[in-house]
Structure formats: C-alpha cells, structure tokens
Design an enzyme around this catalytic site. Structure first.
Site, PDB file in Angstrom:
ATOM      1  CG  HIS A 296      -9.189   0.142 -11.835  1.00 45.69           C
ATOM      2  ND1 HIS A 296      -8.381  -0.809 -11.260  1.00 45.69           N
ATOM      3  CD2 HIS A 296      -8.743   1.333 -11.364  1.00 45.69           C
ATOM      4  CE1 HIS A 296      -7.498  -0.219 -10.480  1.00 45.69           C
ATOM      5  NE2 HIS A 296      -7.690   1.076 -10.525  1.00 45.69           N
ATOM      6  CG  ASP A 345      -8.669  -4.018 -12.542  1.00 44.40           C
ATOM      7  OD1 ASP A 345      -8.699  -3.412 -13.625  1.00 44.40           O
ATOM      8  OD2 ASP A 345      -8.508  -3.445 -11.443  1.00 44.40           O
ATOM      9  N   GLY A 439      -3.176   5.419  -6.912  1.00 39.99           N
ATOM     10  CA  GLY A 439      -2.118   5.871  -7.823  1.00 39.99           C
ATOM     11  C   GLY A 439      -1.134   4.760  -8.155  1.00 39.99           C
ATOM     12  CB  SER A 441      -4.434   1.478  -9.968  1.00 36.83           C
ATOM     13  OG  SER A 441      -5.252   1.240  -8.875  1.00 36.83           O
ATOM     14  N   GLY A 442      -2.516  -0.587 -11.550  1.00 37.12           N
ATOM     15  CA  GLY A 442      -1.964  -0.953 -12.849  1.00 37.12           C
ATOM     16  C   GLY A 442      -0.501  -1.334 -12.762  1.00 37.12           C
TER      17      GLY A 442
HETATM   18  C1  4AZ Z   1      -6.242   2.662  -5.919  1.00 36.84           C
HETATM   19  O1  4AZ Z   1      -7.240   3.299  -5.713  1.00 36.84           O
HETATM   20  C2  4AZ Z   1      -5.858   1.602  -4.932  1.00 36.84           C
HETATM   21  N1  4AZ Z   1      -4.542  -0.925  -0.874  1.00 36.84           N
HETATM   22  C3  4AZ Z   1      -4.804   0.754  -5.222  1.00 36.84           C
HETATM   23  C4  4AZ Z   1      -4.449  -0.210  -4.300  1.00 36.84           C
HETATM   24  C5  4AZ Z   1      -5.151  -0.352  -3.135  1.00 36.84           C
HETATM   25  C6  4AZ Z   1      -6.198   0.481  -2.839  1.00 36.84           C
HETATM   26  C7  4AZ Z   1      -6.547   1.478  -3.756  1.00 36.84           C
HETATM   27  C8  4AZ Z   1      -4.754  -1.407  -2.165  1.00 36.84           C
HETATM   28  O2  4AZ Z   1      -5.551   2.853  -6.916  1.00 36.84           O
END
Ligand code: 4AZ
Length: 492
Positions: A296, A345, A439, A441-442
């Site tokens: 994503h 993902d 932030g 993520s990944g």
């Molecule tokens: C995000 O948007 C995100 N609480 C990453 C992890 C989580 C929620 C949002 C998990 O990157």
C-alpha cells in the site's frame, strides 16, 4: 523421513500455513475455517507451483421460448408457433454445444495429460518426475527453479526429490561451501553474500536424506543428489546464505505509540523510505539489494521507483538530509495485493546500489517454512510513525514490544470480525496503548528465536492507533517467503 510431502503428481509443493503455534502437531492448520480463502494462485505458493488452468465460465441466459410476434402484425398459427419454437430451441442447444466443445477443447489443450506439469504458462508439459532432477526440460528452465529451501529456525537445507515428491534434508557427507553457494544462488541470493554451510545434528527425526554422488562427474548439483537412507556423518547441512538477523549488543540508551527511542544499531534492518525528502513509509533490509515494504506504500501514484529514496543506519529524520540516500531500481508489488482489504500487503524494492553493511546497517532474516511461533510470541515493531493517533511522524526511530494475537482472537466479532486473512498477522494488545501508527507502514515486525532476528511481518493496517480491541495488522511474512525468493531469483 519425508517432510511435507506434496499432493500427488503436483510437483514439489509445500503448504505454508503461515502462523502456527509451535506445539501443534505437524500439518495441523490453526482454525483454517475462520480464514478468508486465498486468491489462487498467489496464496502460500508451491515450490515450484502447478496451477491447473480452469476455463472461466460465462453463464448463458435461460432459454425461454418466447411467443414470436411479427412486427407486421401477422398472426401465426399454433403449428407455425410450434415450428418456430422448436427451431429456436434446437439453435440454442447447438450453439451451447459448440461453445461447450470449444471450452472443453481449450481446457484439454491447456492442461497437461498424464499428470504432467506445465512449464509456467508456456504450454509445454513435462513429466512430474522431471522437476528438480538436475536437467532442464522446460524452455525457460522453470523445472529446475525453487528446488531447494531452508527449513526451520536452524536453516536446514532441504532438496526436493521429484521421485518421492518430498523434501529431504541434505546429508553433510562430502558437502562443501561450493555446493552451498550453488544452493544459495538457486534461492535468489547473490554469490558474494554467502555466509556459512555446516553440518549439524538433525533433530527432526529424518531417516532419509539427499546425498551427493561424487562419481556423477561434472554435472549439475541436483543431478549429483540422490535419495538415501544412509548418512555416515549423521549430520545434515545447515545453510546460511547471508549473515542476517544479528545485531550489535546495544546497551539501550533509553515511539510508535507507547514505545521507546531506539539506540544506534538496535534495529539495523530498519529503513526510512522517502518521497521528495519526506518520510512516507518504513521498510526492512533482507539482502544488500532488497528491501521488504508494504504494497500500500507503493500504490499509484507512488509505484515508480524514481519517487523513492531509502535511508539506512540513521536514527533521526532531521539527520537523513546529511546521509546517503539509496536510490531504488525496481518495485515489485505482490500481484494479489488487494487495496480494499489490504490482503497480500507486501512489496519488494530493489536498490540501484547495494547497501554497505556495518554495525548500523544489517539485514534481518526471512522466516523459513517450518518456523513456528508461539501463540503469543513477543515481537518488536519499529518506525518513525506517529506517536499518537492523527499525530505527526516522529523525528527519532521508536520501537515497542508487542505480542502476536492469535488469528481466531483477532478475527473475533469484537476485534476485526473476520477481516484477518492468512496473509495477515495481528500483533499488539487488546487493551490498546502500544501500537504501530501512521508512517510505520512497511516497517518490520521482528522476533528473536535461536539468537537470530526474524522478519515476522510488515506493518500494514489497523483501525486507528493503540485503541482497545484494535491491534496492529501486519503482512504475514511466512506466507510470502517463497514469493520473495522467486522475485529475487527472477530479478537478479
Ligand atoms: C498507517 O496508516 C497505519 N495501528 C499503520 C499501522 C496502524 C494503523 C495505521 C496500526 O500507516
């Protein structure tokens, strides 16, 4: 002992059930029925995989013998009506038969007779016994790819025997680093990242091995290997293709939500992925050339590698401007990534120039099949994500301990109500308070086992951050290991 025998005639195959509690007997699938089925063919894939081609069906509307009504107002007699009706019916039946024949012909033509296996999508069929026999039969050599794997937390090298349709450990007799390098190369590693190959006592109870036949002459490694019940050394090959999952013994100087500041070298595989000088996502180094991140993160309009720069070994965002940014050469998103459900993902980034490893930049290990986690295994998450919901990304790298939450619990009605697929893994606390956030993520979800750090997940999604009954959801790396090796091998 044969390990994970594949389904008959389908070539080398292992079922990667992803997350499984350690104490379950082999082959036990945890709560499989609670899962949303994988989209075929990109679920936990076979090695190599045989995908039967099934023609798609189009439903034809039900045949209704309508009363024909002439536009000129001519009224048909009942005999004429009958004739027209019968003629139309015959026509429809004949058309249906022709369509069915065409489909059937296509199906027969595309699948392989006598339980043969198709070479990729080339249409060429070869006998199942020709897979992994050391001789290339397919036009692009697909039959000799992915015939080795590393199994379990001790990196036991296993080779697929097409004859017995099973994976076997390799007996250490006559084995040396040279063969180890060939096996690593076959998995997608670079020759110069080879780390070690050694004989270890096999505690899996195997009674059958793959052995080297040295008198086979100067032939392919897999042609030299044969199945035997005798292994004089009593040890099997443990192969490390890369020195991964190790880090300096950092004395913690000391967010993610509810975490603590990271110390230098503490999470050496963590990278910050920037777009136009701004941190957007995290990632994990797995080899000098490859990073794992979330699909994503690299969705349109950010799917072009030119947008991205990776920073490694730097703790503060404010200092990255002065550091070296690694440019990205290629981005490979999982072909079955679903942006609405976040299923699958995961994405890979190949660097233009390899990372130079030091005490602050090092790779994490990809999980091997057969590496079970405890039901509530302790893991670590890290990243520059927001330290509270709807907050700004953090300047300093943060990390926190989270616990794996079993799929049945995470899928319960009061948590994620069946949104968790086998390609996802939940981690955190049902009471909230500690979690990944925007932030992060990944970035990595890692655990330590046998003194090695393993990449268990990539930060994917969650409902808000650190809320009760809304833990973080991560891509389940165990499910993707095989896909990752295939991509590394095909995109050297
Ligand atoms: C995000 O948007 C995100 N609480 C990453 C992890 C989580 C929620 C949002 C998990 O990157």
């Amino acid at each position: 002992m044969a390990l994970n025998p594949g389904p008959p005639a389908f070539g080398p195959y292992y079922e990667n059930h992803g997350y499984q509690p350690e104490n379950y007997p082999p082959g036990h699938l945890v709560n499989a029925n609670a899962y949303v089925p994988y989209p075929v063919p990109y679920g936990p894939s076979a090695v190599p995989q045989y995908i039967p081609r099934v023609p798609t069906h189009t439903s034809s509307p039900a045949t209704v013998c309508l009363q024909p009504k002439s536009s000129s107002g001519i009224v048909f007699t009942s005999r004429a009506k009958k004739i027209i009706c019968v003629t139309i019916s015959i026509g429809v039946i004949l058309t249906g038969a022709v369509i069915a024949t065409v489909f059937l012909w296509k199906f027969v033509k595309n699948s392989c007779p006598n339980s043969g296996i198709e070479c990729g999508t080339s249409g060429t069929c070869i006998s199942a016994s020709n897979w992994c026999d050391g001789i290339s039969h397919c036009p692009s050599g697909e039959d000799e790819n992915h015939c080795v794997r590393l199994y379990g937390p001790k990196f036991i090298l296993q080779v697929y025997s097409s004859h017995n349709k099973s994976w076997y450990p390799v007996c250490q007799d006559d084995w040396n680093d040279h063969y180890g390098k060939i096996a690593c190369k076959d998995m997608g590693y670079n020759m110069n990242s080879f780390y070690s190959s050694q004989g270890i006592t096999d505690d899996s109870g195997a009674t059958s091995y793959m052995k080297l036949n040295l008198s086979a002459g100067n032939v392919d490694l897999y042609e030299k290997l044969y199945n035997s019940n005798v292994c004089f050394s009593g040890t099997v090959v443990s192969l490390r293709c890369i020195e991964c999952g190790t880090k300096m013994d950092v004395s913690r100087m000391s967010r993610i939500v509810g975490g603590t500041n990271a110390a230098p070298g503490e999470w050496p595989w963590q990278v910050s992925l920037h777009v136009q000088g701004v941190h957007v996502c995290g990632g994990s180094i797995i080899t000098p050339e490859w990073i794992v991140t979330a699909a994503h993160c690299v969705e349109e309009p950010l799917s072009n590698p030119r947008h991205w720069t990776a920073f490694a070994g730097i703790l503060r965002q404010s200092l990255m401007f002065y550091g070296y940014g690694y440019k990205v050469q290629k981005i490979i998103s999982h072909p079955s990534y679903d942006s609405s459900t976040k299923n699958n993902d995961i994405a890979l980034m190949k660097m233009q120039t390899p990372f130079v490893f030091n005490e602050k930049i090092r790779p994490v290990c990809l999980p091997n099949p057969g590496m079970m986690l405890e039901p509530t295994q302790s893991c670590w998450i890290s990243g520059w994500g927001a330290t509270h919901e709807k907050g700004k990304t953090s300047d300093i790298l943060n990390a926190a301990v989270v616990r794996i939450i079993e799929p049945w619990k995470c899928n319960s009605r009061y948590v994620y109500n069946n949104l968790i697929t086998p390609a996802m893994i939940c981690a955190g606390y049902l009471r909230g308070k500690i979690d990944s956030c925007q932030g992060d993520s990944g970035g990595p979800l890692v655990t330590e086992k046998n003194s090695v750090w393993w990449l268990v997940g990539d930060t994917s999604w969650g409902s808000g951050c650190a809320k009760p009954n809304r833990p973080g959801v991560y891509g389940n790396l165990t499910v993707f290991t095989d896909w990752i090796y295939q991509q590394m091998q095909a995109n050297r």
